[in-house]
Design an enzyme around this catalytic site. Sequence first.
Site, PDB file in Angstrom:
ATOM      1  N   ASP A   1      -2.877   0.599   8.010  1.00 30.47           N
ATOM      2  CA  ASP A   1      -1.683   1.445   7.789  1.00 30.47           C
ATOM      3  C   ASP A   1      -0.559   1.112   8.776  1.00 30.47           C
ATOM      4  O   ASP A   1       0.256   1.969   9.119  1.00 30.47           O
ATOM      5  CB  ASP A   1      -2.046   2.944   7.892  1.00 30.47           C
ATOM      6  CG  ASP A   1      -3.090   3.356   6.858  1.00 30.47           C
ATOM      7  OD1 ASP A   1      -3.110   2.767   5.766  1.00 30.47           O
ATOM      8  OD2 ASP A   1      -3.883   4.264   7.157  1.00 30.47           O
TER       9      ASP A   1
ATOM     10  N   SER B   1       4.637   6.907   2.408  1.00 25.55           N
ATOM     11  CA  SER B   1       5.257   5.636   2.823  1.00 25.55           C
ATOM     12  C   SER B   1       4.704   4.498   1.982  1.00 25.55           C
ATOM     13  O   SER B   1       3.484   4.401   1.786  1.00 25.55           O
ATOM     14  CB  SER B   1       4.906   5.325   4.288  1.00 25.55           C
ATOM     15  OG  SER B   1       5.240   6.385   5.137  1.00 25.55           O
TER      16      SER B   1
ATOM     17  N   ASN C   1       0.853  -1.182   0.000  1.00 25.86           N
ATOM     18  CA  ASN C   1       0.000   0.000   0.000  1.00 25.86           C
ATOM     19  C   ASN C   1       0.895   1.240   0.000  1.00 25.86           C
ATOM     20  O   ASN C   1       2.032   1.183   0.462  1.00 25.86           O
ATOM     21  CB  ASN C   1      -0.874   0.011   1.263  1.00 25.86           C
ATOM     22  CG  ASN C   1      -1.832   1.192   1.292  1.00 25.86           C
ATOM     23  OD1 ASN C   1      -2.413   1.568   0.266  1.00 25.86           O
ATOM     24  ND2 ASN C   1      -1.989   1.816   2.456  1.00 25.86           N
TER      25      ASN C   1
HETATM   26  C1  GAR Z   1      -2.529   8.885  -2.983  1.00 27.18           C
HETATM   27  O1  GAR Z   1      -2.012  10.100  -2.517  1.00 27.18           O
HETATM   28  C2  GAR Z   1      -2.385   7.809  -1.930  1.00 27.18           C
HETATM   29  O2  GAR Z   1      -1.259   7.993  -1.114  1.00 27.18           O
HETATM   30  C3  GAR Z   1      -3.655   7.975  -1.140  1.00 27.18           C
HETATM   31  O3  GAR Z   1      -4.638   8.267  -2.086  1.00 27.18           O
HETATM   32  C4  GAR Z   1      -4.044   8.968  -3.178  1.00 27.18           C
HETATM   33  C5  GAR Z   1      -4.519   8.306  -4.440  1.00 27.18           C
HETATM   34  O4  GAR Z   1      -4.153   9.044  -5.565  1.00 27.18           O
HETATM   35  N1  GAR Z   1      -3.960   6.787  -0.412  1.00 27.18           N
HETATM   36  C6  GAR Z   1      -4.530   6.781   0.779  1.00 27.18           C
HETATM   37  O5  GAR Z   1      -4.890   7.799   1.351  1.00 27.18           O
HETATM   38  C7  GAR Z   1      -4.724   5.401   1.380  1.00 27.18           C
HETATM   39  N2  GAR Z   1      -4.948   5.497   2.771  1.00 27.18           N
HETATM   40  P1  GAR Z   1      -4.192   8.382  -7.009  1.00 27.18           P
HETATM   41  O6  GAR Z   1      -5.573   7.728  -7.157  1.00 27.18           O
HETATM   42  O7  GAR Z   1      -4.029   9.541  -7.940  1.00 27.18           O
HETATM   43  O8  GAR Z   1      -3.086   7.391  -7.087  1.00 27.18           O
END
Ligand code: GAR
Length: 225
Positions: free
Chosen positions: A152, A143, A114
């Site tokens: 997480d 991370s 993740n």
């Molecule tokens: C990313 O910033 C990722 O780190 C976050 O969602 C975004 C997805 O962007 N994930 C979380 O918050 C998971 N807990 P994307 O759809 O453009 O890749």
Amino acid sequence: MSAGSRAPLQLAILISGRGSNMAAIARACLDGRINARVNVVISDRPGVAGLTTASSLGIDAQTISWQSARDREVFERELSVAIDAHHPDLIVLAGFMRILSPRFAERYAGRMLNIHPSLLPKYRGLHTHRRALEAMDTEHGASVHFVTAELDGGPVVLQSTVPVRPGDTESALSARVQATEHVIYPRVIELLAEGRLAWKEGRVWLDGKVLDAPLVEDPSVHARN
Ligand code: GAR
């Protein structure tokens, strides 16, 4: 087996929205920067932009709808069937915004990653950029970690750091962090594809040694942002 003769790592990527991390990984595979192949992209929400992007890259793009499933057990069963049909070596959660059951996490233990937009163990859960600003942190980041039953909470492999600048808004900070996500996520997959990174007996190993603390990516990758 030498790096050159290794079979490409087969990936299933799970998304919920825009899919920019998925696209960064898929492009790295298509360009030959990592020895991996995206077999399928699965979204829990229909019609999201990431599905269109995946299709335009020639990747099988599917929806297993969270909304249409009766409950989490049914959803996770359907999701496992869709994943397993593509025989992935690695399941990549890339902006996948559903909490997975311990049972699901255990099923894919050691082969599910993740990316989380904070310097774990800080700010598990949602609104990480807002929380970093409210806490007046001077440093923030992202991370990449193995997924375990704890939300997480699995072992972190690689982190990126960015400065928090005076006057930063949530969206400015989020954009700065995301630019680094697109570098560190492919990098971790590359380490797995090269056989340098492994999960054994509940621990992370890099180059034959237990990884006790996360790697930190070279700050020069975000110097421009
Ligand atoms: C990313 O910033 C990722 O780190 C976050 O969602 C975004 C997805 O962007 N994930 C979380 O918050 C998971 N807990 P994307 O759809 O453009 O890749």
